[in-house]
Design a protein around this motif. Structure first.
Motif, PDB file in Angstrom:
ATOM      1  N   HIS A  79      87.114  48.222  32.181  1.00 26.91           N
ATOM      2  CA  HIS A  79      88.049  48.327  33.299  1.00 26.91           C
ATOM      3  C   HIS A  79      87.904  49.669  34.002  1.00 26.91           C
ATOM      4  N   ASP A  80      87.626  50.719  33.238  1.00 25.64           N
ATOM      5  CA  ASP A  80      87.389  52.035  33.832  1.00 25.64           C
ATOM      6  C   ASP A  80      86.143  51.996  34.708  1.00 25.64           C
ATOM      7  N   SER A  81      85.097  51.351  34.206  1.00 23.44           N
ATOM      8  CA  SER A  81      83.868  51.196  34.971  1.00 23.44           C
ATOM      9  C   SER A  81      84.095  50.353  36.222  1.00 23.44           C
ATOM     10  N   VAL A 139      92.268  45.856  39.177  1.00 26.40           N
ATOM     11  CA  VAL A 139      91.238  46.877  39.385  1.00 26.40           C
ATOM     12  C   VAL A 139      91.278  47.390  40.821  1.00 26.40           C
ATOM     13  N   SER A 140      91.338  46.479  41.788  1.00 22.66           N
ATOM     14  CA  SER A 140      91.378  46.866  43.196  1.00 22.66           C
ATOM     15  C   SER A 140      92.633  47.678  43.505  1.00 22.66           C
ATOM     16  N   VAL A 188      92.865  52.027  32.188  1.00 24.95           N
ATOM     17  CA  VAL A 188      93.495  51.437  33.373  1.00 24.95           C
ATOM     18  C   VAL A 188      93.368  49.917  33.319  1.00 24.95           C
ATOM     19  N   GLY A 189      93.980  49.272  34.335  1.00 23.27           N
ATOM     20  CA  GLY A 189      93.950  47.811  34.403  1.00 23.27           C
ATOM     21  C   GLY A 189      95.211  47.209  33.824  1.00 23.27           C
ATOM     22  N   TYR A 190      95.797  46.266  34.535  1.00 20.20           N
ATOM     23  CA  TYR A 190      96.970  45.493  34.105  1.00 20.20           C
ATOM     24  C   TYR A 190      98.292  46.239  34.274  1.00 20.20           C
TER      25      TYR A 190
END
Length: 251
Positions: free
Chosen positions: A66-68, A86-87, A38-40
């Motif tokens: 990013h998962d963390s 992330v949020s 995830v992320g971006y």
């Protein structure tokens, strides 16, 4: 056994679809998934569901930073656009998807292979392997013959001899590299969903564990579709514009 080594998908559905199709065409039977699902990108839920399905079929998967961050909170070093993504991602995942990310291990060993997102010496610290020094430190921290990691978004290969001599190699896509048995190896496949070497084509690697051969692959994909998904995602417009434009530039 032919492994597809995939990392740093970053919620890029179009890139993952293209890489999985190429891996099947290459005859890959197992998948090593090295974190940062995830992320971006604009499709985190879809990507996580694909990863969960692969794990159910026998894939190895580890947790990325990013998962963390989505499940435990971002580290202070994370950049502002990444924090925003992330949020946004956290609000778009259901409890099962969040639980899956939270329960992923930081590293996983199988046979002669170690799978980890950042490095072998401090998986939870997520320090980058930026050169030979960090690669040597990682190789010295494990007995694994082959270490596969992500985090760095550019393909790279390192090795360490029995006498402690280290070397590095910037691979050429599609060329099989014999991983000699008297050396330890650390391979970074490059990012599936956000390459940063000026080439927008998705990265992954194929490892033939029986023959000791590794090849780095580049796969063109629908970059415009991935960018459109980010722009339509609901991320704040300036952030979405920046994240979408990076894909075409490969940065």
């Amino acid at each position: 056994m032919r492994w597809a080594l995939i990392t740093d998908i970053h919620a890029n559905r179009q890139a993952l679809e293209a890489v999985l199709a190429d891996a099947r065409a290459q005859g890959c039977e197992r998948y090593g998934l090295l974190g940062d699902y995830v992320g971006y990108g604009g499709d985190p839920a879809w990507v996580i569901d694909q990863v969960r399905e692969l794990v159910a079929q026998g894939a190895v998967a580890v947790q990325g930073n990013h998962d963390s961050a989505v499940t435990q909170g971002a580290l202070p070093t994370m950049r502002e656009d990444a924090r925003t993504a992330v949020s946004w991602t956290r609000d778009r995942l259901n409890p099962e998807q969040l639980r899956f990310l939270a329960e992923l291990p930081l590293s996983r060993s199988e046979g002669e292979c170690l799978f980890v997102h950042a490095n072998a010496y401090d998986p939870e610290g997520y320090e980058y392997i930026q050169g030979r020094l960090e690669a040597m430190r990682s190789l010295q921290a494990t007995r694994a013959h082959y270490t596969f990691c992500g985090h760095m978004h550019e393909p790279m290969l390192y090795h360490l001899s029995g006498t402690g001599k280290a070397g590095d190699f910037r691979p050429v896509a599609g060329v099989e590299i014999p991983l000699l048995s008297h050396r330890q190896w650390l391979a970074i496949p490059g990012s599936c969903g956000q390459p940063r070497d000026g080439n927008p084509a998705a990265c992954y690697a194929v490892f033939d564990s029986e023959r000791g051969l590794l090849s780095f692959q580049r796969v063109p994909y629908d970059v415009e579709g991935a960018a459109a998904s980010i722009l339509a995602s609901g991320l704040p417009e300036p952030v979405a514009q920046r994240l979408a434009s990076r894909l075409a530039r490969g940065e």
